[in-house]
Design an enzyme around this catalytic site. Structure first.
Site, mmCIF file in Angstrom:
data_model
loop_
_atom_site.group_PDB
_atom_site.id
_atom_site.type_symbol
_atom_site.label_atom_id
_atom_site.label_comp_id
_atom_site.label_asym_id
_atom_site.label_seq_id
_atom_site.Cartn_x
_atom_site.Cartn_y
_atom_site.Cartn_z
ATOM 1 N N HIS A 147 0.823 -1.208 0.000
ATOM 2 C CA HIS A 147 0.000 0.000 0.000
ATOM 3 C C HIS A 147 0.862 1.265 0.000
ATOM 4 C CE1 HIS A 147 -3.519 2.421 0.885
ATOM 5 N NE2 HIS A 147 -2.902 2.954 1.912
ATOM 6 N N HIS A 195 -10.537 3.235 -1.334
ATOM 7 C CA HIS A 195 -10.752 2.822 0.054
ATOM 8 C C HIS A 195 -11.591 1.554 0.032
ATOM 9 C CE1 HIS A 195 -10.424 4.754 4.263
ATOM 10 N NE2 HIS A 195 -9.241 4.495 3.781
#
Ligand SMILES: Nc1ncnc2c1ncn2[C@@H]1O[C@H](COP(=O)(O)OP(=O)(O)O)[C@@H](O)[C@H]1O
Ligand SMILES: [Mg+2]
Lengths: 232, 721, 82, 82
Positions: free
Chosen positions: B42, B88
């Site tokens: 990430h 998200h």
């Protein structure tokens, strides 16, 4: 002639109101909620947004801001006080207007143009309009559902203080045309000793130019400015 | 024997050895925690970084490109535009409302971190089919979360897109794009300069939110077991963020900020190390000064906390008091937590002890990068060869009825009417059209934006699919009068450790890069979201592009879909082929077929279509690009929104539903001279009546079309509206 | 006397005032197959005060309700010491 | 057995989960001069079911909490028969 626009933490429509009133020739100043003196202003607008995040109850915390004492003073002196959306909610919480605003009937946030019918010209928001006029103005709220007990509603009606009602494009006040469940389709009311305090749920400042979809809000804001001009 | 700590933190043995080498010793717990998150997929882009260089990123108007908090482009007259897109996905699957809400909050911070006022949002969403209750719950929760945060923080959401496919049932996608405006001289960086400058933590208190959370969650696949690893869910506080925005903008106005960085993944450790590294400096951080929500947090927890609504500002010592006063005015917390040093180390102290000392730059610059193996999926040939078999005859009215009731094609009003899309009085063309258009105060300029993705086509052919969405997005902004200016992209993929997923990823980049080059648009930012895999099933490869276009000047009355009037003529501009059905809405909805090989774009034709559309936007009241559902659906949308029917000359049903790219409809006065000579152009028919009539091929009552199209989503989610 | 004082404030919509949350939830529960007569929404606010005189503290909490926590036009409240 | 069955469901955010509404209200109370340590917000839902077996009804209310009323990821709940 100067108009104050109150700014609470969480307010977000202050610039839009400043812009729209400015377009109509007013001299507007944005005033922080902790700053207190509005004596130099001919009128005050409490704009839309989410004062204090709308936490606890919409408008509940804002009502204790120092600026609200000044707003009450202006109201008492007969100067025009306008609450738009969140501003309407604050005025109710501050007891400057009767009733309260709760969650929309279907629990959805609603942002879309709606039609409202002018019910009286005896208000600082509609003095330049005509009774029966249908205006198309954007609504933008989650807690836009006006409630009050029957006696309060009857008193509002009897004193001619229902200013706008939700209606269809032809001006019929129907259940289907009521976007949020407001009692008696009420979209705006007047209060205060002189009826100079008005709360409106839709946003007239979002309807001042054809390029944005409608200029129907002008007549309301022009009424307000005219009232400010003549205010004591 | 328990697993070693680094493995529990998701780090490989090799990566651990690398840390030991860098430090010349075994790391302390807090240090290891920092590396594990900063080197996660990430944060470090370790699987994608080697490939991202393929994207074109340069143009004279680019001020900040990829790698910064937000892309920034110059639109002239002293104005800059900041833009950024983020996913998200996993948090939204765990808790749809809060996941989506905190996604909005996070992306807005990227925008005001560079000095811009955030003025608009877009949301690109993917869910499983709405007949499943769980998918309805996720869908309405996400929409409410975006509304709940975006509306309250005071940033209007001007549009977005949504698709529904099985593959997203256990892994919905929530991508949010944000745009901000700033004056040229207000650009702020994150490069901490000047030893002795003070690091001030602004905003919310620090709690145990998502410890190792968002980033670990987004760096591993999802299964039953990950429920345990689940960090405590982050709660968005749009009120705190609104105050933070206003406070930061006031700090910039007063020139009080040397550098600033938002706190996202890996919290304080990431922000502090990036500020220090970007300035070639070091920093000493005192954890005791951090305002905690839960008193008994360990140093590693404080460092890694992903509590929302926090910023780290670097301030000259003499300005500290004024900064604190501004924070106090806006009723946000501000604490001095660190000092900039010259030694390039990030040093962390807790209760008088040093709990970490690492080279600040090593967290980002020394992160590993992997060239993971790639392999074309073995079954792709078979899938591509199995294109839809088209019937000879189709009742066009009947097919249209089915298409208009498909939630991906239907009206999205149920979504965007929950979003404030009018705040700031800039929305000249709002959601419900193609691109949205917002005006820039005090200028004649307009900014157009469209977000586009096409999961099914990208699955069938990632390279072609990706190129198509870039062209579609460009045409979507062109029909408002804009010239494409910049792209941000969000690359949502499955598990990169699977060679097939890496193949999809690289093919996608090739397609995106080629299309951007053809159109002359730079990519100024993006986001890669891997590990969108649940119980071993990967999502469709789903790139999403956010295209920014500039109108200068803006058309007097920019085209909108509701401006068709009886008597106006309808034209189709662009190639007609009648054979582009693989991955089309017609194949999916009417034939229940999801295979075949989509057609490729044609760069020259695409460029011409875009420039004609941008020109015609100054002349015609209605322009509409033809995308999902082809000409028939595009025309139906115009008619429904304008409240008037149309009479179309048609003799081949294929031309009505085919989805060849680079085409748009023009509706205007019949005398209008389109002056399009280098693209096929055909007069399709005339506006009028109360039906949609397609010659002998079929027809549909306009009122019925409207009802089906408007009700498709509300009916499925059980909404009264 | 050194324990913090904790109070539970319950705030309920007056029966004559509409309760959209309650009505919508009742509808949703019926959709799920439950036979419900009515659902009413309220809120619960836990207030913790520093150690001190419990009666004074309780009086303060009542005052907080009157002034801020409840809106007497639409809501009733009650205070319970925990 | 012909009385309707009434339950109070209390829903509170788990203690480790942030409660911005509570924090903002605490701040407002302090501004009004009250010395509060903490404020936490919860919801109270009154559910009325038709007359019938009380235990079955209570089990149904628990199920409603799991399925709809509470969000187990961020909230705890408890059910009380009135
Ligand atoms: N998730 C969403 N949020 C907000 N607006 C949306 C969303 N999905 C679609 N819209 C709006 O609905 C309109 C139609 O969307 P779409 O069918 O995706 O258009 P197009 O095919 O032109 O890309 C657009 O204006 C878009 O912005
Ligand atoms: Mg389009």
């Amino acid at each position: 002639m100067r108009i104050a626009v109150a700014l609470f933490p969480g307010t977000n429509c202050e610039h839009d109101v400043e812009y729209a009133l400015g377009l109509l020739g007013a001299d507007v100043e944005i005033v922080w909620h902790r700053e207190g003196d509005l004596s130099d202003f001919a009128g005050v607008v409490l704009p839309g947004g989410f004062a204090h995040g709308d936490y606890l109850r919409t408008g509940a915390i804002a009502r204790f801001s120092p600026i609200m004492d000044e707003v009450a003073r202006l109201a008492k002196e007969g100067r025009p006080v306008l609450g738009i959306c969140n501003g309407f909610q604050i005025l109710c919480e501050a007891d400057l207007l009767p009733g309260a605003l709760i969650a929309n009937r279907d629990l959805d946030f609603i942002c879309k143009p709606v039609h409202v019918r002018v019910e009286t010209t005896d208000s600082v928001l509609t003095r330049r309009a005509e009774v029966g006029m249908v205006l198309r103005i954007p609504l933008n709220s989650y807690e836009g559902n006006f409630v009050a007990d029957e006696a309060t509603l009857d008193a509002l009606e009897a004193r001619g203080r229902v200013v706008l009602r939700y209606c269809d494009p032809d001006g019929n006040v129907t259940d289907e045309a009521n976007p949020n469940g407001s009692a008696r389709n009420i979209a705006a009311i007047a209060g205060g000793v002189h009826g100079n305090v008005v709360g409106i749920m839709p946003h007239p400042e979002r309807a001042v130019e054809e390029i944005l979809g409608s200029a129907d809000g002008r007549v309301l804001l022009e009424s307000f400015l005219e009232a400010a001009e003549e205010a004591p | 024997m328990t697993e070693p700590l680094h493995r529990r933190l998701g780090m490989t043995d090799d990566e651990y050895r690398r840390v030991v080498e860098l430090l010349g010793r075994e790391p302390e717990a807090a240090e290891l925690a920092m590396y594990s998150v900063m080197w996660s997929e990430h944060c470090s882009y370790k699987s994608s970084r080697p490939w991202l260089g393929r994207l074109p990123t340069e143009a004279p108007w680019v001020v900040l490109g990829p790698g910064e908090n937000a892309g920034v482009v110059d639109i002239g007259d002293g104005w800059l535009v900041a833009l950024r897109i983020e996913s998200h996905n996993h948090p939204s699957f765990v808790e749809p409302y809060q996941g989506a809400a905190t996604g909005v909050g996070g992306i807005l911070r990227d925008i005001f971190t560079v000095g811009a006022r955030p003025v608009a949002l877009w949301d690109a969403l993917r869910f499983g089919p709405l007949d499943e209750p769980r998918n309805r719950y996720l869908f309405s929760g996400v929409v409410r979360g975006i509304a709940g945060y975006g509306n309250a923080v005071g940033v209007p959401t001007l549009g977005g897109e949504v698709e529904f496919h099985d593959r997203f049932s256990k892994n919905p996608l929530v991508n949010v794009m944000a745009l901000g405006l700033l004056q040229r001289d207000r650009l702020v960086t994150r490069a901490a300069a000047g030893a002795g400058n003070v690091a001030i933590l602004l905003g919310a208190a620090t709690g145990r939110d998502g410890i190792g959370g968002a980033s670990i969650l987004a760096s591993a696949s999802f299964d039953e077991a990950s429920a345990e690893k689940r960090p405590s869910v982050q709660i968005g506080d749009p009120f705190e963020e609104k105050k933070l925005i206003e406070a930061c903008l006031e700090l910039y106005d007063r020139g009080l900020v040397v550098a600033i960085q938002d706190l996202g993944a890996a919290g304080i450790s990431c922000a502090a190390s990036e500020c220090a590294a970007a300035g070639g400096m070091g920093m000493v951080v005192e954890l005791d000064a951090v305002h905690l929500r839960e008193p008994d947090m360990t140093p590693a927890e404080v460092l890694m906390s992903e509590s929302q609504e926090r910023m780290l500002a670097i301030v000259a010592p003499e300005d500290v008091d004024e900064v604190l006063a501004v924070a106090d005015k806006w009723e946000i917390d501000a604490r001095r937590i660190g000092v900039v040093t010259t030694d390039r180390d990030l040093v962390v102290r807790h209760r008088g002890e040093e709990v970490a000392r690492i080279p600040a730059a090593s967290l980002s610059e020394d992160a590993p990068a992997y060239r993971r193996p790639r392999r074309r999926p073995a079954d792709l040939d078979e899938i591509q060869d199995d294109g839809p078999v088209l019937p000879d005859a189709v009742d066009v009215g009947e097919a249209l009825r089915l298409l208009l009731d498909d939630p991906a094609l239907a009206s999205k009003a149920w979504i965007y009417e929950q979003y404030d899309h009018m705040l700031y009085l800039g929305t000249v063309v709002g959601p419900g059209n193609d691109g949205s258009l917002l005006r820039v105060e005090g200028t004649r300029k307009g900014l157009a934006v469209s977000t586009d993705g096409d999961a099914l086509r990208c699955f069938l052919d990632p390279r072609r699919g990706a190129a198509r969405i870039v062209h579609e997005a460009a045409l979507n902004v062109a029909v408002t009068g804009a010239r494409p200016l910049a792209v941000v992209d969000n690359l949502n993929f499955g598990n990169p450790e699977k060679p097939e997923v890496m193949w999809q990823f690289v093919e996608t980049l090739e397609g995106l890069a080629a299309a951007c080059e053809e159109l002359g648009v730079p990519v100024v930012g993006g986001n890669v979201s891997f590990y969108n895999e649940t119980d071993g099933v990967d999502i469709y490869p789903t790139p999403v592009v956010g295209m920014l276009g500039l109108c200068d000047p803006m058309p007097e009355l920019p085209p909108r879909l509701d401006r068709a009037r009886p008597g106006m003529a309808i034209w189709l501009v662009g190639p007609e082929r009648g054979d582009d059905f693989a991955g089309s809405a017609f194949a999916r909805v009417v034939l229940d077929h999801r295979r075949g090989r989509p057609r490729d774009v044609d760069g020259d034709v695409g460029r011409r279509a875009v420039s004609h559309a941008a020109r015609l936007a100054h002349l015609a009241p209605v322009l509409h690009d033809c995308s999902a559902g082809g000409v028939a659906v595009a025309l139906a949308e115009i008619c429904i929104l304008s409240g008037v029917g149309a009479d179309v000359v048609a003799d081949d049903w294929r031309l009505l539903f085919d989805e060849a790219p680079h085409r748009f409809l023009v509706v205007a006065d019949p005398d209008l001279d389109l002056e399009v000579d280098d693209l096929p152009t055909r007069r399709l028919g005339t506006v009028g009546g109360d039906r949609l009539v397609f010659g002998d091929l079929g027809s549909l009552d306009l009122a019925e079309a409207a009802t089906r199209w408007r009700a498709a989503i509300p009916r499925r989610v059980g909404s009264a509206r | 006397m050194s324990e913090p004082l904790r109070f539970r404030v319950r705030i309920l919509r007056k029966p004559e005032i509409a309760d959209p949350e309650g009505a919508t939830t009742a509808r949703a529960l019926r959709d799920l197959g439950y036979d419900v007569v009515e659902v009413r929404f309220g809120r619960e606010i836990l207030v913790e005060l520093p150690p001190g005189d419990a009666d004074e503290a309780e009086a303060a909490v009542h005052e907080m309700c009157e002034r801020l926590l409840a809106n007497p036009i639409i809501e009733d409240y009650d205070v319970e010491r925990l």
